[in-house]
Design an enzyme around this catalytic site. Structure first.
Site, mmCIF file in Angstrom:
data_model
loop_
_atom_site.group_PDB
_atom_site.id
_atom_site.type_symbol
_atom_site.label_atom_id
_atom_site.label_comp_id
_atom_site.label_asym_id
_atom_site.label_seq_id
_atom_site.Cartn_x
_atom_site.Cartn_y
_atom_site.Cartn_z
ATOM 1 N N GLU A 145 0.861 -1.191 0.000
ATOM 2 C CA GLU A 145 0.000 0.000 0.000
ATOM 3 C C GLU A 145 0.894 1.236 0.000
ATOM 4 O O GLU A 145 1.848 1.318 0.774
ATOM 5 C CB GLU A 145 -0.868 -0.023 1.249
ATOM 6 C CG GLU A 145 -1.844 1.123 1.296
ATOM 7 C CD GLU A 145 -2.913 0.905 2.353
ATOM 8 O OE1 GLU A 145 -3.548 -0.165 2.364
ATOM 9 O OE2 GLU A 145 -3.082 1.818 3.157
ATOM 10 N N TYR A 150 -6.423 7.222 -0.347
ATOM 11 C CA TYR A 150 -7.082 8.463 -0.765
ATOM 12 C C TYR A 150 -7.036 9.455 0.394
ATOM 13 O O TYR A 150 -7.335 9.095 1.540
ATOM 14 C CB TYR A 150 -8.546 8.200 -1.152
ATOM 15 C CG TYR A 150 -9.150 9.445 -1.754
ATOM 16 C CD1 TYR A 150 -9.068 9.676 -3.120
ATOM 17 C CD2 TYR A 150 -9.711 10.423 -0.942
ATOM 18 C CE1 TYR A 150 -9.548 10.845 -3.665
ATOM 19 C CE2 TYR A 150 -10.200 11.603 -1.485
ATOM 20 C CZ TYR A 150 -10.114 11.801 -2.843
ATOM 21 O OH TYR A 150 -10.582 12.977 -3.381
ATOM 22 N N ALA A 179 -2.619 39.436 4.702
ATOM 23 C CA ALA A 179 -1.735 40.579 4.933
ATOM 24 C C ALA A 179 -2.307 41.522 5.994
ATOM 25 O O ALA A 179 -1.564 42.142 6.769
ATOM 26 C CB ALA A 179 -1.527 41.319 3.614
ATOM 27 N N HIS A 200 -8.207 3.480 -3.165
ATOM 28 C CA HIS A 200 -9.116 3.559 -2.017
ATOM 29 C C HIS A 200 -10.168 4.609 -2.354
ATOM 30 O O HIS A 200 -9.850 5.678 -2.873
ATOM 31 C CB HIS A 200 -8.350 3.961 -0.757
ATOM 32 C CG HIS A 200 -7.427 2.886 -0.286
ATOM 33 N ND1 HIS A 200 -6.816 2.907 0.938
ATOM 34 C CD2 HIS A 200 -7.020 1.730 -0.891
ATOM 35 C CE1 HIS A 200 -6.080 1.819 1.080
ATOM 36 N NE2 HIS A 200 -6.167 1.101 -0.033
ATOM 37 N N ARG A 240 -15.158 4.439 4.506
ATOM 38 C CA ARG A 240 -15.895 5.643 4.874
ATOM 39 C C ARG A 240 -14.995 6.879 4.887
ATOM 40 O O ARG A 240 -15.382 7.960 4.456
ATOM 41 C CB ARG A 240 -16.521 5.474 6.265
ATOM 42 C CG ARG A 240 -17.432 6.631 6.627
ATOM 43 C CD ARG A 240 -17.745 6.643 8.099
ATOM 44 N NE ARG A 240 -16.563 6.978 8.894
ATOM 45 C CZ ARG A 240 -16.552 7.051 10.207
ATOM 46 N NH1 ARG A 240 -17.645 6.788 10.895
ATOM 47 N NH2 ARG A 240 -15.443 7.375 10.850
ATOM 48 N N ALA A 298 -19.462 3.175 4.846
ATOM 49 C CA ALA A 298 -18.843 2.425 3.744
ATOM 50 C C ALA A 298 -19.886 1.570 3.033
ATOM 51 O O ALA A 298 -19.858 1.434 1.806
ATOM 52 C CB ALA A 298 -17.697 1.572 4.283
ATOM 53 N N TYR A 314 -11.417 -4.514 11.430
ATOM 54 C CA TYR A 314 -10.617 -4.041 12.573
ATOM 55 C C TYR A 314 -10.481 -5.135 13.632
ATOM 56 O O TYR A 314 -11.390 -5.326 14.448
ATOM 57 C CB TYR A 314 -11.270 -2.783 13.183
ATOM 58 C CG TYR A 314 -11.402 -1.681 12.156
ATOM 59 C CD1 TYR A 314 -10.434 -0.692 12.050
ATOM 60 C CD2 TYR A 314 -12.463 -1.672 11.250
ATOM 61 C CE1 TYR A 314 -10.521 0.286 11.072
ATOM 62 C CE2 TYR A 314 -12.555 -0.698 10.264
ATOM 63 C CZ TYR A 314 -11.585 0.267 10.183
ATOM 64 O OH TYR A 314 -11.665 1.230 9.209
ATOM 65 N N LYS A 319 -21.507 -5.369 5.278
ATOM 66 C CA LYS A 319 -20.721 -4.938 4.105
ATOM 67 C C LYS A 319 -20.457 -6.141 3.188
ATOM 68 O O LYS A 319 -20.523 -6.034 1.971
ATOM 69 C CB LYS A 319 -19.392 -4.291 4.544
ATOM 70 C CG LYS A 319 -19.563 -2.967 5.273
ATOM 71 C CD LYS A 319 -18.260 -2.170 5.372
ATOM 72 C CE LYS A 319 -17.340 -2.607 6.463
ATOM 73 N NZ LYS A 319 -16.211 -1.675 6.706
ATOM 74 N N GLN A 353 -7.077 -3.433 9.478
ATOM 75 C CA GLN A 353 -6.254 -2.393 10.094
ATOM 76 C C GLN A 353 -4.967 -3.065 10.574
ATOM 77 O O GLN A 353 -4.955 -4.273 10.861
ATOM 78 C CB GLN A 353 -7.032 -1.812 11.296
ATOM 79 C CG GLN A 353 -6.315 -0.742 12.071
ATOM 80 C CD GLN A 353 -6.016 0.467 11.220
ATOM 81 O OE1 GLN A 353 -5.108 0.409 10.375
ATOM 82 N NE2 GLN A 353 -6.744 1.543 11.411
#
Ligand code: FAD
Length: 317
Positions: free
Chosen positions: A18, A50, A61, A94, A124, A144, A179, A199, A210
């Site tokens: 990656e 991404y 200024a 991604h 997500r 996601a 995860y 999902k 992860q």
């Protein structure tokens, strides 16, 4: 070729990497320099992260501040096409919900399809620095799974414009994140797994995890997934620890624990070189054990120290 086809055809554990898009202002050659040595291992695919834009306050200024939008690492789509062209390897962009309306997502998917990219890792994204929690665009995807369903509709030729009849069917293979130590917002692992299963039921063909530093956590996660009816391939994501500072930074940013043995070994180091050696040896130990257990792919987060990844992969494959 689709990631899932690489997995189906594999006879042994595969390797994948990656990378991050170069910082704005840098040439793509900086990315090639990073990837060149790693291509020796013939990765099955290379993921490109991404990075959405952030708001910063710039002093004018007259002493007042103006809110400006900056994107530090643009170019994910272009980089995927460049990597495929340069190395003849599959690239996996991604794709995130954050910062995109559904229309912008659809257009990005059309671009990816025109470029011959068949894979997306559907995510997500996190809250921006100015948000206390993740907020989608007014007409964007919240989770996601919502983005996954949008990609799946396009795979079935269903576009946002209802008057498009018999639309071209894209063929994206979709991966999602998992995860082992629970997503930090989930109230518990069971709830997180319920969302992960949703999902998969919505069309995700594989999971990339992860990072984790304790293989026991990965093995327990795979067992829990299987108990909960999640039967797609689960790819472990691996990152080496490279300095002492990361002992507190990594748990804070990525919400993962570090094993005592690794903490103690890291704390004994006196130089950056020694710390890197500890990180490399730990990565080799993790990789060998995971490979022996028959994981489908070892997926390496190469940010920062590609030399450590190179040495580890050389030792393991
Ligand atoms: P989701 O699956 O949407 O889950 C987010 C949270 O919502 C979880 O707590 C989940 O349990 C919960 N949830 C899910 N569905 C529902 C629902 N229907 N109702 C209620 N709660 C729900 N970020 C980037 O910005 N760019 C990247 O390139 C990037 N790459 C990544 C690669 C990998 C392998 C991983 C693991 C993470 C990556 N991330 C990236 C970070 C990721 O965007 C964050 O971890 C984000 O907070 C969650 O993304 P997700 O896709 O897991 O979200």
């Amino acid at each position: 070729m689709k990631v899932i086809d690489h997995l189906r055809q594999a006879k042994d554990t595969l390797v994948s990497f990656e990378v991050l898009p170069p910082l704005k202002g840098k040439n793509i050659s900086s990315l090639y320099q990073h990837l060149d040595p790693l291509m020796e291992f013939k990765p099955s695919f290379v993921n490109v992260t991404y990075h959405r834009s952030e708001h910063i306050f710039k002093k004018k200024a007259d002493g007042t501040f103006e809110k400006v939008e900056v994107r530090k690492r643009p170019g994910t789509v272009g980089i995927c096409a460049a990597i495929m062209n340069h190395y003849q390897v599959d690239a996996v962009p991604h794709l995130i919900c954050g910062g995109f309306t559904k229309r912008e997502t659809e257009d990005a998917l059309i671009d990816l399809n025109f470029l011959g990219i068949d894979n997306v890792l559907v995510l997500r994204g996190d809250a921006t620095k100015n948000e206390s929690s993740f907020e989608p665009e007014p007409d964007g995807n919240r989770y996601a799974i919502d983005l996954l369903k949008q990609v799946d509709r396009l795979n079935n030729g269903i576009y946002l414009e209802e008057d498009i009849r018999d639309g071209f069917r894209t063929k994206f293979c979709m991966g999602v994140a998992g995860y082992p130590e629970k997503h930090f917002e989930a109230p518990n692992l069971e709830t997180d797994l319920k969302h992960l299963k949703a999902k998969v039921d919505a069309g995700a063909e594989y999971i990339v995890t992860q990072m984790f530093f304790d293989n026991a956590k990965f093995f327990a996660f795979v067992d829990k997934c299987r108990e909960n009816g999640i039967n797609v391939p689960i790819i472990p994501g691996l990152k080496p620890l490279t300095n002492k500072k990361q002992l507190s930074v990594i748990p804070r940013i990525f919400h993962v624990d570090l094993p005592n043995e690794l903490i103690e070994a890291m704390n004994k180091t006196k130089t950056d070189e020694e710390a890197e050696k500890v990180g490399e040896e730990w990565l080799i130990h993790q990789s060998k054990e995971l490979k022996k257990s028959g994981v489908p792919v070892l997926h390496y987060y190469t940010l920062g120290k590609p030399k450590i990844i190179y040495n580890a992969v050389k030792e393991v494959f």
